[in-house]
Design an enzyme around this catalytic site. Structure first.
Site, PDB file in Angstrom:
ATOM      1  N   THR A 159       0.772  -1.180   0.023  1.00  0.00           N
ATOM      2  CA  THR A 159       0.045  -0.032   0.085  1.00  0.00           C
ATOM      3  C   THR A 159       0.745   1.085   0.021  1.00  0.00           C
ATOM      4  O   THR A 159       1.966   1.548   0.684  1.00  0.00           O
ATOM      5  CB  THR A 159      -1.076  -0.028   1.240  1.00  0.00           C
ATOM      6  OG1 THR A 159      -1.740  -1.145   1.106  1.00  0.00           O
ATOM      7  CG2 THR A 159      -1.748   1.333   1.171  1.00  0.00           C
ATOM      8  N   GLU A 160       0.500   2.442  -0.550  1.00  0.00           N
ATOM      9  CA  GLU A 160       1.198   3.560  -0.866  1.00  0.00           C
ATOM     10  C   GLU A 160       0.070   4.657  -0.507  1.00  0.00           C
ATOM     11  O   GLU A 160      -1.040   4.571  -0.560  1.00  0.00           O
ATOM     12  CB  GLU A 160       1.711   3.700  -2.155  1.00  0.00           C
ATOM     13  CG  GLU A 160       2.758   2.705  -2.683  1.00  0.00           C
ATOM     14  CD  GLU A 160       3.348   2.778  -3.947  1.00  0.00           C
ATOM     15  OE1 GLU A 160       4.336   2.119  -4.262  1.00  0.00           O
ATOM     16  OE2 GLU A 160       3.053   3.953  -4.868  1.00  0.00           O
TER      17      GLU A 160
ATOM     18  N   SER B 285      -6.209   0.232  -2.561  1.00  0.00           N
ATOM     19  CA  SER B 285      -6.693  -1.039  -3.049  1.00  0.00           C
ATOM     20  C   SER B 285      -6.413  -0.906  -4.701  1.00  0.00           C
ATOM     21  O   SER B 285      -6.095  -2.137  -5.276  1.00  0.00           O
ATOM     22  CB  SER B 285      -8.367  -0.928  -3.146  1.00  0.00           C
ATOM     23  OG  SER B 285      -8.629  -1.256  -1.718  1.00  0.00           O
TER      24      SER B 285
ATOM     25  N   THR C 159       1.548  -3.062   8.633  1.00  0.00           N
ATOM     26  CA  THR C 159       1.497  -3.756   9.784  1.00  0.00           C
ATOM     27  C   THR C 159       3.028  -4.503  10.161  1.00  0.00           C
ATOM     28  O   THR C 159       3.635  -5.096   9.079  1.00  0.00           O
ATOM     29  CB  THR C 159       0.481  -4.731   9.861  1.00  0.00           C
ATOM     30  OG1 THR C 159      -0.799  -4.091   9.575  1.00  0.00           O
ATOM     31  CG2 THR C 159       0.578  -5.688  11.115  1.00  0.00           C
TER      32      THR C 159
ATOM     33  N   GLU D 143      -4.535 -13.917   2.140  1.00  0.00           N
ATOM     34  CA  GLU D 143      -4.866 -12.763   3.086  1.00  0.00           C
ATOM     35  C   GLU D 143      -6.424 -12.748   3.471  1.00  0.00           C
ATOM     36  O   GLU D 143      -6.809 -12.798   4.748  1.00  0.00           O
ATOM     37  CB  GLU D 143      -4.439 -11.618   2.560  1.00  0.00           C
ATOM     38  CG  GLU D 143      -4.707 -10.315   3.591  1.00  0.00           C
ATOM     39  CD  GLU D 143      -3.956  -9.091   3.207  1.00  0.00           C
ATOM     40  OE1 GLU D 143      -4.407  -7.896   3.647  1.00  0.00           O
ATOM     41  OE2 GLU D 143      -3.083  -9.139   2.310  1.00  0.00           O
ATOM     42  N   ARG D 144      -7.297 -12.936   2.513  1.00  0.00           N
ATOM     43  CA  ARG D 144      -8.691 -12.723   2.846  1.00  0.00           C
ATOM     44  C   ARG D 144      -9.166 -14.019   3.331  1.00  0.00           C
ATOM     45  O   ARG D 144     -10.054 -13.786   3.918  1.00  0.00           O
ATOM     46  CB  ARG D 144      -9.333 -12.440   1.207  1.00  0.00           C
ATOM     47  CG  ARG D 144      -8.954 -11.154   0.873  1.00  0.00           C
ATOM     48  CD  ARG D 144      -9.037 -10.816  -0.789  1.00  0.00           C
ATOM     49  NE  ARG D 144      -8.548  -9.410  -0.773  1.00  0.00           N
ATOM     50  CZ  ARG D 144      -8.035  -9.129  -2.189  1.00  0.00           C
ATOM     51  NH1 ARG D 144      -8.414  -9.862  -3.307  1.00  0.00           N
ATOM     52  NH2 ARG D 144      -7.602  -7.873  -2.381  1.00  0.00           N
TER      53      ARG D 144
ATOM     54  N   GLN E  21     -37.565 -11.587  24.318  1.00  0.00           N
ATOM     55  CA  GLN E  21     -37.420 -12.277  23.139  1.00  0.00           C
ATOM     56  C   GLN E  21     -36.519 -11.436  21.936  1.00  0.00           C
ATOM     57  O   GLN E  21     -35.830 -12.276  21.289  1.00  0.00           O
ATOM     58  CB  GLN E  21     -38.917 -12.555  22.493  1.00  0.00           C
ATOM     59  CG  GLN E  21     -38.887 -13.352  21.401  1.00  0.00           C
ATOM     60  CD  GLN E  21     -40.311 -13.591  20.805  1.00  0.00           C
ATOM     61  OE1 GLN E  21     -40.835 -12.588  20.883  1.00  0.00           O
ATOM     62  NE2 GLN E  21     -40.488 -14.664  20.344  1.00  0.00           N
TER      63      GLN E  21
ATOM     64  N   GLY F  48      -6.761  -5.044   3.100  1.00  0.00           N
ATOM     65  CA  GLY F  48      -6.802  -6.343   2.401  1.00  0.00           C
ATOM     66  C   GLY F  48      -7.743  -6.289   1.306  1.00  0.00           C
ATOM     67  O   GLY F  48      -8.281  -7.275   0.661  1.00  0.00           O
TER      68      GLY F  48
ATOM     69  N   GLU G 214     -16.048  -2.534  -1.281  1.00  0.00           N
ATOM     70  CA  GLU G 214     -16.366  -2.237  -2.756  1.00  0.00           C
ATOM     71  C   GLU G 214     -15.765  -2.932  -3.734  1.00  0.00           C
ATOM     72  O   GLU G 214     -16.264  -3.137  -4.906  1.00  0.00           O
ATOM     73  CB  GLU G 214     -16.562  -0.806  -2.947  1.00  0.00           C
ATOM     74  CG  GLU G 214     -17.534  -0.120  -1.916  1.00  0.00           C
ATOM     75  CD  GLU G 214     -16.930   0.058  -0.537  1.00  0.00           C
ATOM     76  OE1 GLU G 214     -17.815   0.535   0.248  1.00  0.00           O
ATOM     77  OE2 GLU G 214     -15.838  -0.208  -0.150  1.00  0.00           O
TER      78      GLU G 214
END
Length: 386
Positions: free
Chosen positions: A134-135, A140, A166, A251-252, A288, A372, A376
């Site tokens: 990621t940048e 994504s 991470t 990863e997913r 309930q 990840g 969308e």
């Protein structure tokens, strides 16, 4: 204490059941009592990686000859589920990014020399991995990558930046994606490199203060004329986008496991709470509407878990799972939002107080619809294959 258990799948053999029990015990004894302190400091002690590594749980899917366990995708699911049942998403994310999302690039595509150099220490928890894709201008949209690696007589020179990484502060082995062909457009011309932490061209420019996952360190990195030897190239030049997409499937899958474990823990805590909490002269459980809400989110959580195990089985069978894991990532992450916020609602005011487990899990859950692959984007991946 209630233990919310889904129907145990027949897919787990004796070895995997043993892994599940040992990781659950480790989580209960070595994570839960100490993780509030890690949340406050924003980092996980290296001893946690070392202990899990010594137990053999950080390299379960890596080659046996380099210190791994040679197991399949179900091992990743069991690990992710049980770590996330701790209720500390930051711990689970840091450990699984190391075991299943970064070092796995070396296990799958590294040369024998690269595997020998990095995998034994990684499997043992002596060195920690981070994946750098990621940048700032390309989340994504991996094809929008701007970090460059230029070939030189001595190897490569890397320039650019990565963000939301991470294990970015305290990691040791960085798997970095960079564009190696400036003329190539879109997803073409991207390659992968192994960068060691002690490289003088690597700078940690920022450690993020996050909404959730506070015990995992997350950083912004800058590469300033970072010199790499020729053998830092991981796999084939120009195949990086394919490698990233391939690893995204795993990863997913792990995200599905994290969702499953977190849902189980949130439901456990909430069932206990509503059985004890008195309102209008009787326990909330006797209402309930309360029981129905919990039954509903438990049903959705069970569906996520079933899809997680199905995807793991397909991966182990060598099948194309892009559609299925994209469904899992989208449906699982969105279901988790419903589960944790329903549980927070049923805790009433106490669920909104910082320091209560359900409040923390609600914060930790939010990132999973983004990281990840945003929901969308995942739905578009599904739609392309319909």
């Amino acid at each position: 204490m209630t233990e919310f258990e889904f129907l145990e799948p027949d897919l787990l053999d004796e070895d995997l059941r043993m892994v599940r029990d040992q990781v659950r015990r480790f989580s209960r004894e070595r994570i839960v009592p100490f993780a509030d302190e890690w949340e406050a400091t924003g980092e996980i002690p290296r001893s946690v990686f070392l202990e899990l590594g010594q137990m053999g749980f950080l390299g379960m899917r890596h080659p046996v000859e380099y210190g791994g366990g040679g197991m399949g995708a179900l091992a990743s699911v069991v690990l992710g589920e049980e770590l996330s049942r701790s209720g500390y998403g930051g711990v689970a994310s840091a450990l699984t990014v190391h075991s299943d999302m970064s070092i796995s690039h070396i296990a799958h595509r590294g040369s024998p020399a690269q595997k020998q150099r990095y995998l034994p220490d990684a499997c043992a928890g002596r060195k920690v991995g981070a994946i750098c894709v990621t940048e700032p201008g390309a989340g994504s949209d991996v094809a929008g990558m701007r970090t460059r690696a230029v070939r030189t007589a001595e190897g490569w020179v890397l320039n650019g930046s990565k963000t939301f990484i991470t294990n970015g502060v305290h990691g040791d082995i960085y798997i970095v994606a960079a564009r190696t062909d400036p003329e190539a457009k879109g997803s073409r011309g991207i390659s992968m490199f192994i960068v060691d932490k002690d490289n003088p061209g690597l700078k940690v420019t920022r450690k993020f203060d996050k909404h959730g996952w506070r015990s995992s360190d997350t950083a912004e990195l800058f590469f300033d004329d970072l010199a790499l030897p020729p053998d830092a190239l991981l796999g084939e030049e120009g195949k990086g986008f394919y490698y990233i997409m391939s690893t995204f499937q795993n990863e997913r899958l792990v995200v599905g496991a994290l969702v499953s474990g977190t849902c189980a823990r949130a439901i456990e805590l909430t069932v206990d709470y509503v059985r004890q909490r008195q309102a209008f002269g009787k326990p909330l459980w006797d209402q309930q509407v309360v029981r129905n809400k919990l039954a509903w989110v438990a049903s959705k959580a069970a569906a996520v878990r079933a899809l997680t195990y199905q995807c793991a089985l397909m991966i182990d069978q060598g099948k194309d799972t892009v559609r299925e894991v994209s469904m899992l990532k989208a449906f699982g992450a969105e279901t988790l939002q419903e589960v944790v916020h329903t549980c927070l609602q049923l805790h009433g005011g106490s669920g909104y107080i910082i320091g209560t487990p359900v409040e923390r899990m609600a914060r930790d859950a939010r990132i999973l619809t983004i990281g990840g692959g945003a929901t969308e984007v995942m739905l578009e991946e599904v739609a392309k294959r319909m």
